[in-house]
Design a protein around this motif. Structure first.
Motif: not given
Length: 370
Positions: A93-95, A253-254, A258-263, A276-282
């Motif tokens: 069930t992710a992402v 998701s992280v 990444k896709d947005y930033l790189v492009s 985004v799933g919490g403080i850890t991925p934030w």
């Protein structure tokens, strides 16, 4: 360290105190699941997540049936390991929104617990880059409001010390959006920031037309102009617009960030700690954005995000939308348009447990462990 011995889950439904309408939806309720984690020393961490009116029951089901039973007996300090294990246990069930929102309720509870054990406020535990941040308000810029109301709210916010206002756009014709924004700009002058948000309602062609109009009014950013999962269209729009493109609240998701930033599809990252799933991925998104010299301006949840934006150097704004009024004993500290991170150990939210208990939805609460 200390092992997790008990976990309780419950959900409340918050009704907004003001009418909130954007280009795609009306906010009629906010379903808010909670996770309370107790360790073997008796220390407690309380975390939460949210949905706009729908999906709260699905989150509670995922917590109850799949995620929370895995927590009993785990070392509470091993937050990264727990987050990763839970993610992969829900691989099918992710992402996805429901999985990320459920993970966030657990992850924020674990960080609250860690900070309380360490006797540190969250923003210090995560880096302590600053103790306060400027605010802009969204609460008076909803799409249903008449132009006169938008102007009055922006002037009131400016007088209170706010540094900017967000106005929802996405009216049927471009000139309707222009008229509303031009009136606000004339009223507040050139040194007050105006942000706009289309809530993913436009086509690429229509977003390009509006971007040119926004340039004329010196708009600070153009938020969610297109469907958030269409990275390439955002890249093209960003290349054609001098107004910064802001995205992130509808990403889970992280890797999506990444896709947005790189492009080059995002000039401003609006990562939402719940979605985004919490403080850890934030924090991973925030540091990745810093490496790309991109600011982080998170979506919603100001009472939690204030600590996160004060933890990092590349977060220039906090969005003002009151959410927890009546559920806390002590409100978020605000002075002259700035929000201040709490100095108390934990997330910095002084919950009124009696108020929360009174709003619990019957049939959704559950307890695990001793």
């Amino acid at each position: 360290m200390a092992k997790i011995t008990k976990v309780d889950i419950f959900m409340i439904d918050l009704k907004p105190k003001v009418k909130r309408v954007d280009a795609i939806q009306s906010f009629v309720s906010q379903e808010t699941p909670f996770v309370r984690i107790t360790d073997e020393d008796g220390q407690v961490g309380l975390g939460y997540t949210y949905t706009i009116g729908q999906g709260g029951g699905a989150i509670m089901s995922l917590l109850r049936e799949t995620l929370v039973p895995q927590l009993i007996g785990r070392e509470a300090e091993e937050i990264e390991r727990i987050w990763r294990d839970l993610l992969f246990s829900t691989h099918a069930t992710a992402v996805g929104a429901i999985t990320s929102l459920a993970l966030a309720a657990i992850d924020t509870a674990l960080w609250d617990l860690r900070c309380k054990r360490a006797k540190l406020p969250l923003h210090v535990m995560l880096g302590g880059a600053k103790d306060s941040v400027p605010m802009y308000t969204t609460e008076g810029g909803w799409l249903h409001k008449e132009t006169e109301e938008l102007v009055a709210d922006a002037l009131e916010a400016q007088a209170k010390g706010f540094h900017g206002s967000k106005v929802k756009i996405g009216k049927p014709h471009l000139n309707e959006d222009r008229e509303r924004l031009a009136a606000v700009r004339k009223a507040v002058g050139p040194n007050y920031e105006i942000m706009v948000d289309a809530n993913q309602s436009l086509s690429r062609a229509e977003a390009t037309r509006r971007a040119h109009m926004l340039e004329e009014l010196d708009i600070a950013w153009f938020e969610e102009p297109l469907p958030a999962d269409d990275v390439l269209e955002h890249v093209g729009l960003a290349a054609a617009s001098t107004v910064p493109i802001a995205v992130g609240e509808s990403m889970y998701s992280v890797s999506q960030f990444k896709d947005y930033l790189v492009s080059g599809g995002a000039a401003i990252v609006q990562v939402d700690v719940a979605r985004v799933g919490g403080i850890t991925p934030w924090m991973k998104v925030a540091h990745m954005a810093e490496a790309h010299n991109v600011p982080v301006c998170p979506h919603f949840l100001m009472e939690l995000h204030v600590a996160l934006v004060c933890a990092i150097p590349n977060a220039p704004w906090l969005e003002y939308i009151p959410q927890l009024d009546g559920l806390t004993k002590t409100p978020m500290r605000m002075e002259q348009g700035r929000a201040f991170a709490s100095t108390e150990p934990g997330l910095g939210i002084d919950w009124d447990m009696e108020a929360l208990d009174a709003l619990k939805i019957d049939g959704l609460s559950a307890s695990f462990g001793a």
